[in-house]
Motif scaffolding. Structure first.
Motif, PDB file in Angstrom:
ATOM      1  N   ARG A 231      45.490  37.381  37.892  1.00  0.00           N
ATOM      2  CA  ARG A 231      44.462  36.527  38.481  1.00  0.00           C
ATOM      3  C   ARG A 231      43.716  35.846  37.352  1.00  0.00           C
TER       4      ARG A 231
ATOM      5  N   TYR B  38      45.708  32.595  41.396  1.00  0.00           N
ATOM      6  CA  TYR B  38      46.486  33.829  41.405  1.00  0.00           C
ATOM      7  C   TYR B  38      47.912  33.504  40.979  1.00  0.00           C
TER       8      TYR B  38
ATOM      9  N   SER C 205      37.121  29.473  45.808  1.00  0.00           N
ATOM     10  CA  SER C 205      36.510  30.744  46.223  1.00  0.00           C
ATOM     11  C   SER C 205      35.125  30.561  46.827  1.00  0.00           C
TER      12      SER C 205
ATOM     13  N   ALA D 298      40.176  42.982  50.853  1.00  0.00           N
ATOM     14  CA  ALA D 298      41.571  42.560  50.753  1.00  0.00           C
ATOM     15  C   ALA D 298      42.433  43.638  50.132  1.00  0.00           C
TER      16      ALA D 298
ATOM     17  N   ASN E  33      42.622  36.435  50.239  1.00  0.00           N
ATOM     18  CA  ASN E  33      43.168  37.582  49.526  1.00  0.00           C
ATOM     19  C   ASN E  33      44.213  38.309  50.362  1.00  0.00           C
TER      20      ASN E  33
ATOM     21  N   HIS F 190      48.097  38.712  49.251  1.00  0.00           N
ATOM     22  CA  HIS F 190      48.715  40.032  49.270  1.00  0.00           C
ATOM     23  C   HIS F 190      49.929  40.036  50.198  1.00  0.00           C
TER      24      HIS F 190
END
Length: 572
Positions: free
Chosen positions: A571, A270, A538, A375, A547, A551
């Motif tokens: 991303r 990200y 992941s 998320a 996530n 955020h």
């Protein structure tokens, strides 16, 4: 003007250098820090690094001819980039460097470690992180120039490019990679013609390997451990060991990201970036509160992680590990070893509280319910746990105190040496286990005096076996970091933008091939813009929590240091 297609064997026409008659080979042993990165990377390239710079340049400036020549010059100046790593025994791992016998030899060798791709940033990075390993002990560096913009579609005389430098970690760190990037841009982006660049290559080779050069001087830069001041005398060495053990004992962290096992490692990246005006606001806000952007990031990560994890286990502090730039602590290098590309990092941890001011306790059931939500629907704020701006800045200031105290300590070099020794010991032990052979005997070290040894305490994270139970000694506190934070700071001082006026840097992204279940944040300022990124597995970490953390990290920037502004994110 389209990119020049080079012949299979790049060649300097009319070469006037005096070629050598035989290959000269130089070598040196890897230091403990270098070995600690090389040994675990043998199987799948764990920790192989990359740095990608996005930029625009005139189409005719970035020809393969100029790129090959610049890369060859850089590899002459920084011989570790053109070396190999040879494993003889776990205690004896060596860099070996075959000096090029001619400028053409240097050019051909550089071209073999260079590639141009018509590929997107996502494609280049994903292939490097999740595909077959690009690097090896035989090829320790690789340079990828990429573009998806056809030359005839370049706007206003500029074409978009990406330059990705790939290196094994045992010879590289972030500062080294950025200095190498600056060197590349300064060469290929200069006002020199292609012929003049090739003449520079000939001069570089002549000065090092021509008939008038000092051909018997080993050009490989020394290991970090050989350039740090080690404690002199048995008593001081014993005191340094006890100080190191006591320092590690203070590092308490009881939180980890929840793990899953959804298959083979798959690293996702990200990104978040800020324009120049936003970056100025961030820097001013941090400075007004007596901290740097890096110190603020520790607090941002801490608060975002508490919110993402739902405030679990507030009685245990949260630990975040980080790498340290130890170059200012190095003794001067020999003039013949002028390379800037080598590994020189130490390690430290910042410990912060794992709770926020709250009026209503969040139950474990509420936490489990929240972390199961998607998320994108999570706002980053727990209604019952609201962090005030005062709390945020107090934690940023705490991070500053911890980092400053460690960096300014007279024991910094000694601690770095002990940490390198311990990392090397563990890497050799694990390498033997991976290979199914008997563990190597530990290197002999001076034993501290009995009184000093009795006062030393080995934390569980560095012990090969649990300490025996004692009625007078409490069990060791947990000492685990929840995430890593790599802070490179403001990198503009490393780049001479006036040397490449036609090249305009737009962004940067860095990361590494990771272990299963790993995560790492990178943050730096380049070309006046602040960038941060998160690389994570992941298939090994709970996606909803990661996530929510990412955020929360971005929303925390708006909440505390950049209110009322928008941030672009991507991303990979």
């Amino acid at each position: 003007m389209s990119t020049v297609t080079f012949p299979p064997q790049p060649h300097i026409d009319g070469e006037q250098a005096s070629a050598s008659t035989s290959t000269r080979t130089f070598e040196r042993r890897l230091g403990d820090s270098e070995a600690s990165y090389f040994l675990p990377a043998r199987a799948d390239g764990v920790n192989d690094m990359y740095l990608r710079i996005s930029f625009t340049a005139p189409p005719g400036l970035l020809t393969l001819e100029r790129a090959h020549t610049a890369w060859a010059i850089i590899r002459l100046r920084n011989p570790l980039l053109a070396s190999k790593v040879i494993l003889k025994t776990y205690e004896d791992v060596r860099f070996t460097y075959d000096a090029p016998v001619s400028p053409n030899d240097a050019l051909r060798e550089a071209a073999s470690a260079f590639e141009f791709r018509n590929e997107t940033k996502q494609g280049v990075i994903d292939r490097y992180l999740n595909g077959p390993r690009t690097l090896s002990g035989e090829r320790v560096s690789y340079l990828i120039l990429s573009s998806t913009t056809p030359p005839d579609e370049a706007t206003k005389g500029s074409r978009e490019f990406g330059l990705t430098l790939c290196t094994v970690h045992c010879l590289s760190d972030g500062i080294a990679m950025h200095r190498t990037m600056n060197q590349f841009f300064s060469l290929v982006g200069s006002n020199k013609s292609s012929d003049e660049l090739q003449h520079t290559l000939i001069e570089e080779w002549e000065s090092r390997w021509g008939k008038s050069s000092r051909v018997n001087v080993n050009p490989l830069p020394a290991a970090m451990e050989d350039r740090l001041n080690a404690p002199a005398g048995r008593l001081r060495r014993a005191a340094a060991l006890v100080d190191f053990q006591n320092t590690q004992h203070k590092l308490i962290g009881g939180h980890t990201l929840p793990r899953i096992n959804a298959g083979a490692r798959k690293t996702i990246t990200y990104e978040a970036s800020f324009d120049e005006e936003q970056t100025k606001v961030i820097v001013r806000k941090c400075k007004a509160n007596g901290v740097s952007v890096g110190h603020a990031l520790f607090a941002l990560c801490n608060i975002a992680m508490i919110r993402a994890m739902g405030g679990m286990s507030p009685e245990l502090p949260m630990m975040i590990y980080t790498a340290l730039n130890l170059r200012p602590k190095l003794n001067p290098a020999h003039p013949s070893k002028s390379s800037h590309h080598f590994l020189t990092i130490g390690y430290h941890n910042v410990v912060l509280p794992s709770f926020l001011p709250t009026t209503t306790k969040t139950t474990h059931a509420q936490t489990q319910t929240r972390t199961r939500t998607k998320a994108h629907s999570y706002t980053g704020r727990n209604a019952n746990v609201g962090a005030t701006e005062k709390t945020f800045w107090l934690r940023a200031q705490s991070a500053k105190r911890q980092m400053t105290e460690y960096l300014k300590s007279d024991m910094l070099a000694a601690r770095a040496l002990e940490m390198a020794k311990e990392r090397g010991r563990r890497a050799r032990m694990w390498a033997a286990e991976d290979d199914g052979v008997a563990a190597p005997a530990p290197a002999s070290t001076p034993s501290p005096s009995s009184s000093l040894a009795a006062s030393a305490f080995s934390p569980s994270s560095f012990s090969s076996a649990p300490a025996p139970a004692s009625p007078t000694l409490l069990p060791p506190a947990p000492s685990v970091a929840i995430i890593g934070l790599s802070l490179l700071g403001d990198l503009d001082a490393l780049y001479d933008y006036s040397a490449f006026p036609s090249i305009h840097i737009r962004g940067c992204l860095c990361g590494s091939r990771q272990r299963k279940g790993a995560s790492l944040i990178f943050a730096q300022t380049l070309a006046g813009r602040f960038h941060m990124s998160l690389g994570w597995d992941s298939n090994g970490l709970e996606p909803d929590v990661v996530n929510a953390f990412w955020h929360g990290l971005k929303s925390g920037v708006h909440e505390f240091v950049l209110p009322g502004s928008e941030m672009s994110s991507a991303r990979l």
